[in-house]
Scaffold this motif. Structure first.
Motif, PDB file in Angstrom:
ATOM      1  N   LYS A  30       1.119   1.028  -1.125  1.00 35.45           N
ATOM      2  CA  LYS A  30       2.487   0.695  -0.924  1.00 35.45           C
ATOM      3  C   LYS A  30       3.243   1.682  -0.452  1.00 35.45           C
ATOM      4  O   LYS A  30       4.193   1.423   0.242  1.00 35.45           O
ATOM      5  N   ARG A  31       3.228   2.854  -0.918  1.00 37.80           N
ATOM      6  CA  ARG A  31       3.963   3.922  -0.506  1.00 37.80           C
ATOM      7  C   ARG A  31       3.826   4.244   1.210  1.00 37.80           C
ATOM      8  O   ARG A  31       4.738   4.369   1.780  1.00 37.80           O
ATOM      9  N   TYR A  83       8.102   0.490  -5.347  1.00 34.86           N
ATOM     10  CA  TYR A  83       8.378  -1.020  -5.241  1.00 34.86           C
ATOM     11  C   TYR A  83       9.179  -1.215  -3.890  1.00 34.86           C
ATOM     12  O   TYR A  83      10.070  -0.443  -3.743  1.00 34.86           O
ATOM     13  N   TYR A  84       8.925  -2.365  -3.417  1.00 36.26           N
ATOM     14  CA  TYR A  84       9.659  -2.881  -2.320  1.00 36.26           C
ATOM     15  C   TYR A  84       9.721  -4.557  -2.180  1.00 36.26           C
ATOM     16  O   TYR A  84       8.996  -4.862  -3.042  1.00 36.26           O
ATOM     17  N   ILE A  85      10.496  -4.892  -1.493  1.00 32.90           N
ATOM     18  CA  ILE A  85      10.656  -6.272  -1.265  1.00 32.90           C
ATOM     19  C   ILE A  85      10.960  -6.599   0.126  1.00 32.90           C
ATOM     20  O   ILE A  85      11.866  -5.661   0.893  1.00 32.90           O
ATOM     21  N   THR A  86      10.623  -7.596   0.938  1.00 31.34           N
ATOM     22  CA  THR A  86      10.688  -7.600   2.186  1.00 31.34           C
ATOM     23  C   THR A  86      11.683  -9.021   2.345  1.00 31.34           C
ATOM     24  O   THR A  86      11.569  -9.867   1.425  1.00 31.34           O
ATOM     25  N   PRO A  97       5.255  -7.706  -3.698  1.00 33.04           N
ATOM     26  CA  PRO A  97       3.891  -7.415  -3.881  1.00 33.04           C
ATOM     27  C   PRO A  97       3.532  -8.482  -4.942  1.00 33.04           C
ATOM     28  O   PRO A  97       4.132  -8.776  -5.985  1.00 33.04           O
ATOM     29  N   ALA A  98       2.262  -8.938  -4.749  1.00 32.83           N
ATOM     30  CA  ALA A  98       1.720 -10.031  -5.514  1.00 32.83           C
ATOM     31  C   ALA A  98       1.340  -9.279  -6.793  1.00 32.83           C
ATOM     32  O   ALA A  98       0.714  -8.050  -7.163  1.00 32.83           O
TER      33      ALA A  98
END
Length: 185
Positions: A30-31, A83-86, A97-98
């Motif tokens: 993720k990073r 964490y991220y969101i697109t 992310p699931a």
């Protein structure tokens, strides 16, 4: 006849270590994704998309916005968490992310006593750029997560879209903030 499983010495530790390694590899993945998309932001369609909406490149970069060229999506980094969101710039759909719960998206100075609370990440960037010092977007995380604000602001200014959904969301935000004794405007 009762059959009990035989524990092999160190088996639990090995499984625990494998689980931890898997978790760590996902976190590293993720990073890397976040950092790679941040490198792709300047000169991208995502940068132009935000610029057309009045968000300066410096504001986006300072707040960890990236761009995923494959999915044509902005990538919003959540600084407190890995964490991220697109958000697609074509159809405005969000992906996360699931298997993970979306935290609050908080940008600016957390020590500020007044927090602006809004619906989405782009709204948050707009408010920060307009002079707000601390901004929180609930995104898909829901209003109940507002109790997790730390440090707790003294006052919240609720800024939601001027449509039916925005008005309802604003009311839910107000109700949740009042439960944790944060006065609202």
């Amino acid at each position: 006849l009762e059959v009990k499983p035989i524990k092999v010495k160190g088996e639990d530790n090995e499984k625990s270590q494998k689980d931890e390694n898997l978790k760590n590899s996902k976190e590293v993945e993720k990073r890397r994704y976040i950092e790679e998309t941040q490198k792709n932001f300047v000169g991208s369609a995502g940068e132009r998309y935000l610029n057309e909406r009045g968000i300066r490149t410096e504001t986006a970069k300072k707040n960890g916005v990236g761009y995923d060229e494959k999915s044509l999506s902005l990538v919003f980094e959540y600084h407190e968490k890995n964490y991220y969101i697109t958000r697609s710039i074509e159809n405005k759909t969000y992906r996360k992310p699931a298997g993970e719960t979306e935290p609050l998206y908080e940008i600016g100075e957390k020590s500020e006593k007044i927090a602006y609370v809004t619906e989405g990440q782009i709204d948050a960037l707009s408010l920060l750029q307009a002079g707000a010092k601390r901004v929180v977007a609930i995104g898909g995380g829901g209003t109940t997560k507002l109790k997790e604000l730390s440090p707790k602001p003294v006052r919240a200014i609720i800024v939601c879209d001027n449509d039916e959904a925005g008005v309802k969301t604003g009311e839910r935000i107000k109700n949740e903030l009042e439960k944790v004794e944060i006065s609202c405007l």
